[in-house]
Design a protein around this motif. Structure first.
Motif, PDB file in Angstrom:
ATOM      1  N   ALA A  55      33.236   9.004 -27.767  1.00 18.20           N
ATOM      2  CA  ALA A  55      32.661   9.957 -28.750  1.00 18.20           C
ATOM      3  C   ALA A  55      31.221  10.020 -28.309  1.00 18.20           C
ATOM      4  N   GLU A  56      30.389   8.971 -28.144  1.00 14.56           N
ATOM      5  CA  GLU A  56      29.115   8.887 -27.901  1.00 14.56           C
ATOM      6  C   GLU A  56      28.695   7.990 -26.726  1.00 14.56           C
ATOM      7  N   SER A  67      27.456   5.794 -23.926  1.00 13.17           N
ATOM      8  CA  SER A  67      26.332   4.935 -23.590  1.00 13.17           C
ATOM      9  C   SER A  67      26.570   3.900 -22.532  1.00 13.17           C
ATOM     10  N   GLY A 108      30.555   3.330 -26.713  1.00 11.06           N
ATOM     11  CA  GLY A 108      30.938   4.712 -27.444  1.00 11.06           C
ATOM     12  C   GLY A 108      32.076   5.100 -27.678  1.00 11.06           C
ATOM     13  N   ARG A 116      35.854   5.567 -29.871  1.00  8.94           N
ATOM     14  CA  ARG A 116      36.077   5.292 -31.399  1.00  8.94           C
ATOM     15  C   ARG A 116      37.592   5.538 -31.388  1.00  8.94           C
TER      16      ARG A 116
END
Length: 287
Positions: free
Chosen positions: A138-139, A141, A273, A275
């Motif tokens: 999702a994000e 990093s 990142g 989920r």
């Protein structure tokens, strides 16, 4: 719901014609059948074992395809999400046909419902072998602080190393069947499907792979670091790089499975990142 509502075939093209739209309608939850079906159609029906695979769809006259499964012996049958009635009907259909099963995998509720029906209909013991969580990136990093070194795509010169790690990975997860280490490494290297993390002196210390893109997504697998090299952040770094590269290439979704019995890996993937999407389970049949 009747057992005959499940339509069975050994023909992957017939299965694709029936199920492709359904599988692509919820690609994350259907990542396993999508990637396995692509592999079978591209590399041969006996990629995973000597016995011919079996495929099936549950068709509702009013609503079309409601569920699907594929079975590549000797691996467990893989079932898409389905309610207890559909799972019961499939178990009855396969039991009546005398179709042998080593187990079942799939979304947690579907796998449990099928396992209970199979145990009741055949008298075969069943036990949970593995609880898993499906994650989606999702994000993106990178792990902080990053380990020393860099990522690079594995090449032909890495073949021996990749073969050793593949066998070690299979031993670690208890997988005795499937394609050999040589063909696996050759296929992955040929399409750039494995990334290594190496230390500043060029020593490979971890690997992460990715399945070919299908339905706009890839799944990160396998991720492996030899036991004596763990705890340095290598797995997180190489997994983050595989995800970054997939996103940069325009892939819409990056997925991976974790073993819920391993809190370290679950925590790691969330930090870079990922989920949670859904929980899955693998059941084993027999003593």
């Amino acid at each position: 719901m009747r057992p005959d509502d499940w339509q069975l075939t050994h023909d992957p093209d017939e299965f694709t014609a029936r199920a492709a739209g359904f599988l692509r309608s919820r690609p994350a939850l259907h990542t396993v059948p999508l990637t396995v079906l692509d592999a079978l159609r591209g590399r041969g029906l006996h990629l995973y074992g000597e016995e011919a695979p079996l495929f099936g769809v549950l068709r509702d006259p009013e609503h079309g395809i409601r569920a699907a499964f594929l079975h590549t012996p000797p691996f467990p049958l893989h079932l898409t999400p389905i309610g207890p009635d559909g799972a019961e009907a499939l178990a009855a259909r396969l039991a009546e046909a005398g179709h042998p099963l080593a187990g079942v995998s799939g979304e947690r509720g579907a796998a449990a419902a099928f396992s209970a029906a199979w145990r009741r209909l055949t008298g075969t013991p069943a036990r949970i072998e593995r609880r898993q969580r499906l994650y989606e990136l999702a994000e993106p990093s990178a792990p902080q602080p990053p380990p020393a070194g860099r990522a690079r795509v594995a090449g032909p010169a890495d073949r021996d190393q990749l073969m050793r790690w593949y066998d070690e990975f299979k031993d670690a997860v208890g997988q005795s069947a499937g394609q050999g280490a040589g063909p696996w490494a050759d296929a992955r290297v040929a399409r750039g499907g494995l990334t290594l993390w190496e230390t500043p002196d060029g020593t490979p210390v971890s690997m992460a792979g990715a399945t070919p893109e299908t339905a706009g997504q890839v799944r990160v697998a396998p991720v492996y670091t030899p036991a004596h090299l763990r705890g340095h952040g290598y797995a997180g770094a190489v997994t983050a790089e595989v995800g970054r590269a997939a996103v940069a290439a325009g892939v819409a979704r990056v997925l991976l499975f974790t073993d819920l019995a391993n809190p370290t890996s679950n925590g790691l993937y969330q930090r870079i990142g990922y989920r949670g999407v859904a929980d899955f389970a693998v059941w084993a049949f027999g003593d």
